[in-house]
Motif scaffolding. Structure first.
Motif, short mmCIF file in Angstrom:
data_model
loop_
_atom_site.label_atom_id
_atom_site.label_comp_id
_atom_site.label_asym_id
_atom_site.label_seq_id
_atom_site.Cartn_x
_atom_site.Cartn_y
_atom_site.Cartn_z
N ASN A 276 -23.12 57.59 -40.90
CA ASN A 276 -23.30 56.54 -41.91
C ASN A 276 -22.59 55.24 -41.54
OD1 ASN A 276 -24.82 57.95 -44.19
ND2 ASN A 276 -23.12 59.37 -43.84
N ARG A 277 -21.69 55.29 -40.55
CA ARG A 277 -21.06 54.08 -40.04
C ARG A 277 -21.76 53.58 -38.78
NH1 ARG A 277 -15.93 53.25 -42.41
NH2 ARG A 277 -16.06 51.26 -41.27
N ILE A 278 -22.78 54.29 -38.36
CA ILE A 278 -23.51 53.92 -37.15
C ILE A 278 -24.85 53.27 -37.48
CG2 ILE A 278 -24.44 54.76 -34.95
CD1 ILE A 278 -21.42 55.11 -35.28
N PHE A 279 -25.66 53.98 -38.26
CA PHE A 279 -27.01 53.53 -38.56
C PHE A 279 -27.02 52.63 -39.79
CE2 PHE A 279 -27.51 57.68 -36.44
CZ PHE A 279 -28.36 57.32 -35.40
N TRP A 280 -28.01 51.73 -39.85
CA TRP A 280 -28.21 50.92 -41.05
C TRP A 280 -28.60 51.81 -42.22
CZ3 TRP A 280 -31.65 46.48 -38.72
CH2 TRP A 280 -30.83 45.60 -38.02
N ASN A 281 -29.35 52.85 -41.91
CA ASN A 281 -29.72 53.81 -42.94
C ASN A 281 -29.75 55.18 -42.30
OD1 ASN A 281 -32.02 55.54 -44.31
ND2 ASN A 281 -31.30 54.10 -45.86
N PHE A 282 -29.14 56.15 -42.97
CA PHE A 282 -29.13 57.51 -42.45
C PHE A 282 -29.48 58.46 -43.59
CE2 PHE A 282 -27.35 61.59 -41.22
CZ PHE A 282 -27.77 61.70 -39.91
N THR A 283 -30.53 59.24 -43.37
CA THR A 283 -31.00 60.17 -44.39
C THR A 283 -31.18 61.54 -43.75
OG1 THR A 283 -32.17 58.40 -45.52
CG2 THR A 283 -32.81 60.64 -46.08
N GLY A 284 -30.72 62.56 -44.43
CA GLY A 284 -30.88 63.91 -43.91
C GLY A 284 -31.88 64.71 -44.72
N ASN A 285 -32.58 65.63 -44.04
CA ASN A 285 -33.45 66.61 -44.70
C ASN A 285 -34.48 65.98 -45.62
OD1 ASN A 285 -32.24 68.89 -43.48
ND2 ASN A 285 -30.55 68.75 -44.95
N LEU A 286 -35.39 65.21 -45.03
CA LEU A 286 -36.49 64.61 -45.79
C LEU A 286 -37.77 65.36 -45.48
CD1 LEU A 286 -37.66 62.30 -47.57
CD2 LEU A 286 -38.02 61.04 -45.43
N GLY A 287 -38.45 65.84 -46.51
CA GLY A 287 -39.73 66.50 -46.33
C GLY A 287 -40.85 65.69 -46.95
N LEU A 288 -41.95 65.54 -46.22
CA LEU A 288 -43.11 64.81 -46.72
C LEU A 288 -44.30 65.76 -46.75
CD1 LEU A 288 -42.91 61.35 -44.89
CD2 LEU A 288 -42.18 61.92 -47.21
N SER A 289 -44.89 65.88 -47.92
CA SER A 289 -46.12 66.66 -48.02
C SER A 289 -47.29 65.76 -47.65
CB SER A 289 -46.29 67.20 -49.44
OG SER A 289 -46.33 66.13 -50.38
N GLU A 290 -48.48 66.35 -47.59
CA GLU A 290 -49.64 65.55 -47.16
C GLU A 290 -49.96 64.46 -48.17
OE1 GLU A 290 -53.48 67.43 -47.23
OE2 GLU A 290 -52.62 69.13 -48.29
N MET A 291 -50.51 63.38 -47.64
CA MET A 291 -50.96 62.23 -48.43
C MET A 291 -49.81 61.51 -49.13
SD MET A 291 -54.17 62.61 -47.72
CE MET A 291 -55.15 61.58 -48.80
N THR A 292 -48.67 61.37 -48.44
CA THR A 292 -47.55 60.62 -49.02
C THR A 292 -46.99 59.64 -48.01
OG1 THR A 292 -45.93 62.28 -48.35
CG2 THR A 292 -46.86 62.50 -50.56
#
Length: 479
Positions: A276-292
């Motif tokens: 979080n001190r390296i990247f402009w944005n850091f997100t963990g464990n994101l799941g995307l279902s179809e059509m999103t």
């Protein structure tokens, strides 16, 4: 009587032999007090632990380039007084002309000598006996020249051995870039950052990979600049591809060549180990279902404020690859304005890489992209760019968006796959899933700044994860 005379004669013969042996023992007695040359302060060992060599190239041309080896420099790990002689034998494999069916192996000899001693960390120029030229054109199957082996010797430094007879010992070491594992006691990995010709890069994210054989315990690692100041960093062990990925927050001075140091023997995971001190944005464990679609929260005003021309999305993704009739997982990043319609430009990932366009009829300021159904967008058209690179469904993807050159490039596990030019201005990055069986899972997502002319990052060949173009390497010396 005759037998008695025989015994006396034998005794007379034996006496001179005893005298000779006794006299012979007197010579070793003089040297018994001298300390052996292989122990204590007179141990015969290398005057330096390692020497890092950097090759310098002159490059010309466009799609077909000519690379000429113009010089080399060396940095030694130890201070050494007095006479020092250094010789390295470097084997380079490359294509001499476009018509070559096989690359040529060149052996270049690099030398350095001085009577005034050397200083640890100082850069010394090497003398080369050859300056080979190579043709480089990835489009025509002529890759960059490769360092296939390097070895050498170093002598220098004098030690006066104590004892009844004074002996002066000179250190000597045999060095190789292929020692694996590294010699015991190597405490660090020096990473060279060449930013010559570029302005200062504030809070830049230096990205590189290290061979796992060089880092046996990642929890003990910490990173500093050359002055010892600790730097924020994050590392990801990509065991499937045999790489440890590093991202380091470092302000690179303008027009400079600097080193950051990976220390291998810390006492525990550093407090500076923080994505979080390296990247402009850091997100963990994101799941995307179809059509999103999912928009990543990034303040792009920081790009111009810090002098950057774009951003890079890094993510280790497990992608559900659908059939070849649908683009499946996708990265979006550019738009242009024409008659009230925004056009999104993106990359769809299928069995191969595809570059595509979308027309988007909603004002960007009046709609939240996260969760938007891609069926509301017009037809996603795509084409296979390279059908020779089937993608794995799991891997580290990096997508670079350059607002200056209007270019999007994509990398898989650190290997450049392809790029395309677009028209438009950057918008915050978007991830999407279009018509997949179950969706895509992103173990983590990081967004970092991108410089149009990024600094060149190089590691010793012994610690570089498999890649081409590693022209800085280290010889480790053993007595």
């Amino acid at each position: 009587m005759r037998r008695l005379k025989s015994k006396k004669f034998t005794l007379l013969l034996f006496l001179p032999l005893v005298l000779l042996v006794t006299i012979g023992l007197a010579v070793p007695n003089i040297t018994l007090g001298v300390q052996p040359i292989t122990s204590g302060s007179c141990e015969l060992k290398s005057p330096v632990g390692w020497a890092t060599i950097t090759l310098h190239w002159s490059k010309s041309g466009g799609l077909i380039q000519r690379w000429t080896l113009t010089g080399a420099s060396v940095v030694f790990s130890n201070d050494v007084s007095g006479l020092v002689n250094f010789t390295a034998r470097i084997e380079i494999l490359g294509y001499r002309s476009l018509g070559d069916a096989y690359p040529t192996l060149d052996v270049v000899r690099a030398t350095f000598s001085t009577n005034s001693g050397i200083s640890a960390g100082a850069v010394y120029q090497l003398t080369l006996n050859a300056s080979p030229t190579y043709i480089v054109s990835p489009f025509l199957n002529s890759p960059e020249p490769e360092i296939v082996n390097a070895e050498g010797t170093v002598t220098g430094g004098t030690t006066l051995c104590p004892g009844r007879i004074s002996i002066t010992s000179e250190g000597i070491g045999i060095g190789s870039a292929s020692y694996s594992p590294l010699p015991v006691g190597v405490p660090q990995i020096n990473v060279t950052i060449n930013n010559t010709g570029n302005p200062e890069l504030r809070d830049y994210v230096v990205n590189f990979t290290v061979s796992p054989s060089c880092i046996l315990n990642l929890s003990k690692v910490y990173v500093t600049d050359s002055s010892g100041k600790q730097l924020y960093f994050w590392a990801f062990n990509d065991s499937a591809n045999g790489k440890i990925w590093f991202w380091v927050n470092y302000t690179v001075p303008a027009n400079s060549v600097r080193e950051i140091i990976i220390h291998l023997n810390g006492t525990g995971t550093s407090q500076y180990f923080d994505p979080n001190r390296i990247f402009w944005n850091f997100t963990g464990n994101l799941g995307l279902s179809e059509m999103t679609l999912h928009q990543i929260g990034v303040n792009l005003s920081r790009i111009s404020a810090l002098g950057y021309t774009g951003y890079v999305i890094d993510t280790y993704a497990n992608l559900d690859i659908p059939n070849s009739y649908h683009p499946g997982p996708m990265f979006l990043g550019f738009y242009r304005y024409r008659r009230g319609i925004y056009y999104l430009y993106g990359i769809g990932i299928n069995y191969w890489i595809s570059f595509s366009t979308l027309s988007y009829s909603y004002q960007l300021g009046s709609v939240t992209l996260a969760g938007t159904n891609p069926s509301q967008l017009s037809l996603w058209s795509y084409s296979v760019v390279n059908d020779n690179i089937p993608l794995s469904s799991s891997g580290l993807y990096s997508v670079a968006f350059n607002n200056l050159t209007k270019n999007i490039g994509i990398y898989l596990n650190g290997t450049f796959l392809d790029s395309t030019k677009v028209r438009g201005t950057l918008i915050p990055p978007i991830l999407g899933q279009y018509n997949a069986n179950s969706g895509s899972h992103y173990y983590w997502i990081g967004v970092r700044p991108f410089a149009s002319s990024p600094p060149r990052v190089s590691l010793p060949a012994t610690c570089s994860a498999p890649s081409s173009g590693a022209y800085t390497f280290t010889l480790y010396f053993r007595p």
